[in-house]
Design a protein around this motif. Sequence first.
Motif, PDB file in Angstrom:
ATOM      1  N   LEU A 255      12.102  13.719  -6.344  1.00 41.90           N
ATOM      2  CA  LEU A 255      12.327  12.407  -5.733  1.00 41.90           C
ATOM      3  C   LEU A 255      11.102  11.934  -4.957  1.00 41.90           C
ATOM      4  O   LEU A 255      10.760  10.752  -4.971  1.00 41.90           O
ATOM      5  N   ALA A 256      10.443  12.851  -4.275  1.00 40.31           N
ATOM      6  CA  ALA A 256       9.322  12.466  -3.411  1.00 40.31           C
ATOM      7  C   ALA A 256       8.036  12.225  -4.179  1.00 40.31           C
ATOM      8  O   ALA A 256       7.275  11.311  -3.856  1.00 40.31           O
ATOM      9  N   PHE A 257       7.769  13.042  -5.215  1.00 39.79           N
ATOM     10  CA  PHE A 257       6.467  12.995  -5.882  1.00 39.79           C
ATOM     11  C   PHE A 257       6.533  12.610  -7.358  1.00 39.79           C
ATOM     12  O   PHE A 257       5.504  12.519  -8.018  1.00 39.79           O
ATOM     13  N   GLY A 258       7.734  12.419  -7.879  1.00 38.18           N
ATOM     14  CA  GLY A 258       7.856  12.048  -9.293  1.00 38.18           C
ATOM     15  C   GLY A 258       8.184  13.247 -10.167  1.00 38.18           C
ATOM     16  O   GLY A 258       7.914  14.399  -9.827  1.00 38.18           O
ATOM     17  N   TYR A 259       8.763  12.980 -11.339  1.00 36.77           N
ATOM     18  CA  TYR A 259       9.255  14.039 -12.219  1.00 36.77           C
ATOM     19  C   TYR A 259       8.132  14.812 -12.905  1.00 36.77           C
ATOM     20  O   TYR A 259       8.350  15.903 -13.402  1.00 36.77           O
ATOM     21  N   GLY A 260       6.938  14.282 -12.936  1.00 40.25           N
ATOM     22  CA  GLY A 260       5.837  14.988 -13.592  1.00 40.25           C
ATOM     23  C   GLY A 260       5.086  15.937 -12.674  1.00 40.25           C
ATOM     24  O   GLY A 260       4.184  16.649 -13.120  1.00 40.25           O
ATOM     25  N   THR A 261       5.463  15.976 -11.379  1.00 42.09           N
ATOM     26  CA  THR A 261       4.748  16.821 -10.419  1.00 42.09           C
ATOM     27  C   THR A 261       5.114  18.283 -10.618  1.00 42.09           C
ATOM     28  O   THR A 261       6.290  18.632 -10.754  1.00 42.09           O
TER      29      THR A 261
ATOM     30  N   ARG B 240       0.835  -1.211   0.000  1.00 44.41           N
ATOM     31  CA  ARG B 240       0.000   0.000   0.000  1.00 44.41           C
ATOM     32  C   ARG B 240       0.866   1.257   0.000  1.00 44.41           C
ATOM     33  O   ARG B 240       0.568   2.240  -0.662  1.00 44.41           O
ATOM     34  N   ALA B 241       1.969   1.206   0.779  1.00 47.90           N
ATOM     35  CA  ALA B 241       2.857   2.372   0.836  1.00 47.90           C
ATOM     36  C   ALA B 241       3.518   2.621  -0.517  1.00 47.90           C
ATOM     37  O   ALA B 241       3.781   3.766  -0.886  1.00 47.90           O
ATOM     38  N   GLU B 242       3.808   1.536  -1.274  1.00 46.90           N
ATOM     39  CA  GLU B 242       4.426   1.683  -2.583  1.00 46.90           C
ATOM     40  C   GLU B 242       3.469   2.315  -3.586  1.00 46.90           C
ATOM     41  O   GLU B 242       3.865   3.079  -4.452  1.00 46.90           O
ATOM     42  N   LYS B 243       2.184   1.983  -3.470  1.00 51.18           N
ATOM     43  CA  LYS B 243       1.200   2.466  -4.441  1.00 51.18           C
ATOM     44  C   LYS B 243       0.655   3.850  -4.074  1.00 51.18           C
ATOM     45  O   LYS B 243       0.314   4.630  -4.938  1.00 51.18           O
ATOM     46  N   ARG B 244       0.585   4.144  -2.797  1.00 48.12           N
ATOM     47  CA  ARG B 244      -0.124   5.323  -2.342  1.00 48.12           C
ATOM     48  C   ARG B 244       0.415   6.648  -2.883  1.00 48.12           C
ATOM     49  O   ARG B 244      -0.364   7.486  -3.312  1.00 48.12           O
ATOM     50  N   PRO B 245       1.741   6.909  -2.916  1.00 46.39           N
ATOM     51  CA  PRO B 245       2.217   8.204  -3.371  1.00 46.39           C
ATOM     52  C   PRO B 245       1.770   8.568  -4.772  1.00 46.39           C
ATOM     53  O   PRO B 245       1.266   9.657  -5.005  1.00 46.39           O
ATOM     54  N   ILE B 246       1.926   7.622  -5.748  1.00 46.89           N
ATOM     55  CA  ILE B 246       1.578   7.922  -7.134  1.00 46.89           C
ATOM     56  C   ILE B 246       0.090   8.220  -7.252  1.00 46.89           C
ATOM     57  O   ILE B 246      -0.315   9.214  -7.846  1.00 46.89           O
ATOM     58  N   LEU B 247      -0.753   7.376  -6.649  1.00 42.12           N
ATOM     59  CA  LEU B 247      -2.195   7.579  -6.741  1.00 42.12           C
ATOM     60  C   LEU B 247      -2.620   8.878  -6.074  1.00 42.12           C
ATOM     61  O   LEU B 247      -3.434   9.624  -6.603  1.00 42.12           O
ATOM     62  N   SER B 248      -2.031   9.176  -4.894  1.00 38.55           N
ATOM     63  CA  SER B 248      -2.440  10.374  -4.156  1.00 38.55           C
ATOM     64  C   SER B 248      -2.032  11.636  -4.880  1.00 38.55           C
ATOM     65  O   SER B 248      -2.772  12.600  -4.923  1.00 38.55           O
TER      66      SER B 248
END
Length: 496
Positions: free
Chosen positions: A451-457, A107-115
């Motif tokens: 790094l925390a939210f991804g390069y597209g943020t 869940r922790a692996e999936k949660r950042p991208i979805l959120s």
Amino acid sequence: MAGEITETGELYSPYVGLVYMFNLIVGTGALTMPKAFATAGWLVSLVLLVFLGFMSFMTTTFVVEAMGAANAQLRWKRMEARQDEEDDDSSSSASDSDVLAQDSYERAEKRPILSVQRRGSSLFEITDRVEMGQMASMFFNKVGVNLFYFCIIVYLYGDLAIYAAAVPFSLMQVTCSALGNDSCGVEADAKYNDTDPCWGPLRRMDAYRIYLAVFTLLLGPFTFFDVQKTKYLQILTSLMRWIAFTIMIVLALVRIAHGRGEGRPPLADLSGIRNLLGVCVYSFMCQHSLPSLLTPVSSKRHLTRLVLLDYVLILAFYGLLSFTAIFCFRGDSLLDMYTLNFARCDVVGLAAVRFFLGLFPVFTISTNFPIIAVTLRNNWKTLFHREGGTYPWVVDRVVFPTITLLPPVLVAFCTHDLESLVGITGAYAGTGIQYVIPAFLVYLCRKDTQLAFGYGTVNKHRSPFRHTFWVGFVLLWAFSCFFFVTANIVLSETKL
């Protein structure tokens, strides 16, 4: 308009925030700017003023972007903490701990991208007041944090030294006269020396040091206690500032219009650039107070445009004040504190106006001195603070206030050369706060965000100067300022 109450305090409209920012920037530095303009020449002064205003605006947008990134991090940590609590509650009845640990990890692996996809740019809303010290702790390593506090402390020491010298200097200039005509204050052609008589056997320097001692005894004790700037005190100080500046500009314009302007400023004089550089940097200083100033703004949709408008207005104001001054008064007659040029009978006939302008720095600076002193004392405490530790009473209540108060008073005791004090403070510590720290903050917060939210943020408060080139340009300019000022000081000392 003031509105909703939040944890950051009472919210106010963007236009009220614009006024607050204007009042923050336009302060003591503006009073030393006319003499610096006259010394460096009107053309080079104008070019440098516009350029430094642009540079300050750029680093202000850097700090705003870092504020957005810091808010995103704090908001994300709170979201994760709440999600972990919900996960713990929902899984409390399960017995197989290994399976639960695996599920929690997935869940922790999936949660950042979805959120992040779900919440988008709202993650970067500036709702929490994150001061620069906290941002430094979030994005800098330990060495960077210590250097940040060192820079802040040096700047605040310079600020206090300027304040401690400006008040006694103004009192000395108003109450002493080398020509023995105290009622008219500063005479037009007087060439004052610190050894000139003031009252009877007392010299001007003696009077200055007496005023400094009284100033220290009256305001110094506030360093040992906690003081806060009140809303009404801020309103009163701002009102006095605007009355004084308006009177000076109008009187100078009237004098020039009547053909009584004495100023014949040169086009350019490179020998005066060192002090002009420091004075201008000091006069655009606001970066360290932006979190407290901008976080309560109710709508931040057009924040960058409002900041730009503020800088345009400030540039126009500085230009108007300085140009009316250098064409109204001769360059060699302009004093370090511009208000003192109006303590002359041939400039202002009304005694009440002369004394109001002559003593204006005394009223406004005296209200700020205890606040700056307490801020410096608290920064010293933060620098040496250890997690979970407390200071002994003597260290907390005696040592820290003493090391806060003593150095600037000693500097003011040795010199009252305000132009040099402002120039050195602005050129060294001011350059660090206005250029170096914001540049590193925005560079590191961008890397951290990716790094925390991804390069597209996308940070909704990102600076218009988003290319890394601008960060390098600011750092290169800061290094050039350090080098130029240091070389100029060394050459000046060599000539002496």
